[in-house]
Structure formats: structure tokens, C-alpha cells
Design a protein around this motif. Sequence first.
Motif, PDB file in Angstrom:
ATOM      1  N   VAL A  46      26.580  34.052  34.844  1.00 33.45           N
ATOM      2  CA  VAL A  46      27.186  35.343  35.192  1.00 33.45           C
ATOM      3  C   VAL A  46      27.164  35.552  36.704  1.00 33.45           C
ATOM      4  CG1 VAL A  46      26.871  37.847  35.005  1.00 33.45           C
ATOM      5  CG2 VAL A  46      26.723  36.419  32.968  1.00 33.45           C
ATOM      6  N   ALA A  47      26.085  35.157  37.353  1.00 31.21           N
ATOM      7  CA  ALA A  47      25.990  35.301  38.813  1.00 31.21           C
ATOM      8  C   ALA A  47      27.039  34.443  39.508  1.00 31.21           C
ATOM      9  CB  ALA A  47      24.593  34.927  39.288  1.00 31.21           C
ATOM     10  N   PHE A  48      27.229  33.199  39.047  1.00 32.21           N
ATOM     11  CA  PHE A  48      28.243  32.337  39.650  1.00 32.21           C
ATOM     12  C   PHE A  48      29.656  32.873  39.417  1.00 32.21           C
ATOM     13  CE2 PHE A  48      25.221  28.594  39.668  1.00 32.21           C
ATOM     14  CZ  PHE A  48      25.115  28.577  41.050  1.00 32.21           C
ATOM     15  N   ILE A  49      29.914  33.407  38.234  1.00 33.61           N
ATOM     16  CA  ILE A  49      31.236  33.969  37.949  1.00 33.61           C
ATOM     17  C   ILE A  49      31.498  35.188  38.821  1.00 33.61           C
ATOM     18  CG2 ILE A  49      32.594  35.168  36.183  1.00 33.61           C
ATOM     19  CD1 ILE A  49      31.383  33.214  34.138  1.00 33.61           C
ATOM     20  N   LYS A  50      30.503  36.060  38.941  1.00 31.85           N
ATOM     21  CA  LYS A  50      30.670  37.252  39.782  1.00 31.85           C
ATOM     22  C   LYS A  50      30.872  36.866  41.236  1.00 31.85           C
ATOM     23  CE  LYS A  50      28.666  41.718  40.904  1.00 31.85           C
ATOM     24  NZ  LYS A  50      29.815  41.985  41.695  1.00 31.85           N
ATOM     25  N   LEU A  51      30.129  35.894  41.712  1.00 32.79           N
ATOM     26  CA  LEU A  51      30.282  35.437  43.087  1.00 32.79           C
ATOM     27  C   LEU A  51      31.674  34.861  43.323  1.00 32.79           C
ATOM     28  CD1 LEU A  51      28.500  35.162  45.642  1.00 32.79           C
ATOM     29  CD2 LEU A  51      28.054  32.832  44.907  1.00 32.79           C
ATOM     30  N   ARG A  52      32.168  34.116  42.372  1.00 34.69           N
ATOM     31  CA  ARG A  52      33.509  33.536  42.498  1.00 34.69           C
ATOM     32  C   ARG A  52      34.590  34.612  42.465  1.00 34.69           C
ATOM     33  NH1 ARG A  52      37.153  31.140  44.716  1.00 34.69           N
ATOM     34  NH2 ARG A  52      38.726  30.127  43.469  1.00 34.69           N
ATOM     35  N   LEU A  53      34.426  35.613  41.617  1.00 34.47           N
ATOM     36  CA  LEU A  53      35.405  36.700  41.573  1.00 34.47           C
ATOM     37  C   LEU A  53      35.403  37.498  42.875  1.00 34.47           C
ATOM     38  CD1 LEU A  53      35.012  38.010  37.916  1.00 34.47           C
ATOM     39  CD2 LEU A  53      36.903  36.701  38.875  1.00 34.47           C
ATOM     40  N   ASP A  54      34.229  37.710  43.454  1.00 30.68           N
ATOM     41  CA  ASP A  54      34.157  38.411  44.732  1.00 30.68           C
ATOM     42  C   ASP A  54      34.830  37.611  45.841  1.00 30.68           C
ATOM     43  OD1 ASP A  54      32.797  40.465  43.520  1.00 30.68           O
ATOM     44  OD2 ASP A  54      30.813  39.829  44.222  1.00 30.68           O
ATOM     45  N   GLU A  55      34.637  36.293  45.843  1.00 31.62           N
ATOM     46  CA  GLU A  55      35.297  35.449  46.834  1.00 31.62           C
ATOM     47  C   GLU A  55      36.810  35.474  46.641  1.00 31.62           C
ATOM     48  OE1 GLU A  55      33.708  31.559  46.500  1.00 31.62           O
ATOM     49  OE2 GLU A  55      31.758  32.117  47.343  1.00 31.62           O
ATOM     50  N   LYS A  56      37.245  35.463  45.400  1.00 32.95           N
ATOM     51  CA  LYS A  56      38.685  35.497  45.108  1.00 32.95           C
ATOM     52  C   LYS A  56      39.288  36.818  45.572  1.00 32.95           C
ATOM     53  CE  LYS A  56      42.106  33.861  42.328  1.00 32.95           C
ATOM     54  NZ  LYS A  56      42.965  32.869  42.902  1.00 32.95           N
ATOM     55  N   LYS A  57      38.578  37.924  45.327  1.00 34.19           N
ATOM     56  CA  LYS A  57      39.067  39.231  45.753  1.00 34.19           C
ATOM     57  C   LYS A  57      39.147  39.295  47.276  1.00 34.19           C
ATOM     58  CE  LYS A  57      37.275  42.744  43.697  1.00 34.19           C
ATOM     59  NZ  LYS A  57      36.324  43.822  43.329  1.00 34.19           N
ATOM     60  N   GLU A  58      38.164  38.731  47.957  1.00 31.21           N
ATOM     61  CA  GLU A  58      38.165  38.714  49.415  1.00 31.21           C
ATOM     62  C   GLU A  58      39.317  37.863  49.945  1.00 31.21           C
ATOM     63  OE1 GLU A  58      35.336  36.745  52.716  1.00 31.21           O
ATOM     64  OE2 GLU A  58      34.330  38.105  51.315  1.00 31.21           O
ATOM     65  N   ASP A  59      39.592  36.749  49.292  1.00 33.09           N
ATOM     66  CA  ASP A  59      40.713  35.905  49.705  1.00 33.09           C
ATOM     67  C   ASP A  59      42.048  36.597  49.468  1.00 33.09           C
ATOM     68  OD1 ASP A  59      39.034  33.906  50.522  1.00 33.09           O
ATOM     69  OD2 ASP A  59      39.264  32.698  48.693  1.00 33.09           O
ATOM     70  N   ASP A  60      42.161  37.347  48.391  1.00 32.20           N
ATOM     71  CA  ASP A  60      43.403  38.050  48.103  1.00 32.20           C
ATOM     72  C   ASP A  60      43.657  39.174  49.105  1.00 32.20           C
ATOM     73  OD1 ASP A  60      43.984  36.437  45.981  1.00 32.20           O
ATOM     74  OD2 ASP A  60      43.176  37.809  44.454  1.00 32.20           O
TER      75      ASP A  60
END
Length: 67
Positions: A46-60
Motif C-alpha cells: 500500500v505504501a509503494f502504491i500510494k507513493l507511486r500515485l503521488d509521483e504520478k499526480k506530481e508528474d501530471d
Amino acid sequence: MEKVKYISMITAVFTQIIGIIFLFINITIAIGLFFIYFISLAVLLVAFIKLRLDEKKEDDESDYRDY
């Protein structure tokens, strides 16, 4: 989030090692340790998924391809 990730990794490693040792000593404690191991793996996932979603949102947010 970084602290949760590191604590979960350390917990997963130690509970797996201690669980294998306790398989030869006491099976009920070993089952409990493996249960804690799987919970820590789930928290880590869950921590890795949340971290990846945050990175994706920042990239968007900083995407300037369509200006």
C-alpha cells in the motif's frame, strides 16, 4: 510515508527470519509471526502504491506537453 516503508521492510525481514526459526520450536508462534509478516507486506504494498500515485499526480501537474 518513508518511515512506514522502512518500518514495514524491517518488520517483514525480521518476522520472516524469526518465523522460520520458530517453525522448529513452536508452530503457533511461527504462524503468528507469519501473519505479522503478511500484514507488513500488505502495508508495504500500500505504501509503494500510494507513493507511486503521488509521483504520478506530481508528474501530471508539471506536464507541459500540450501548451
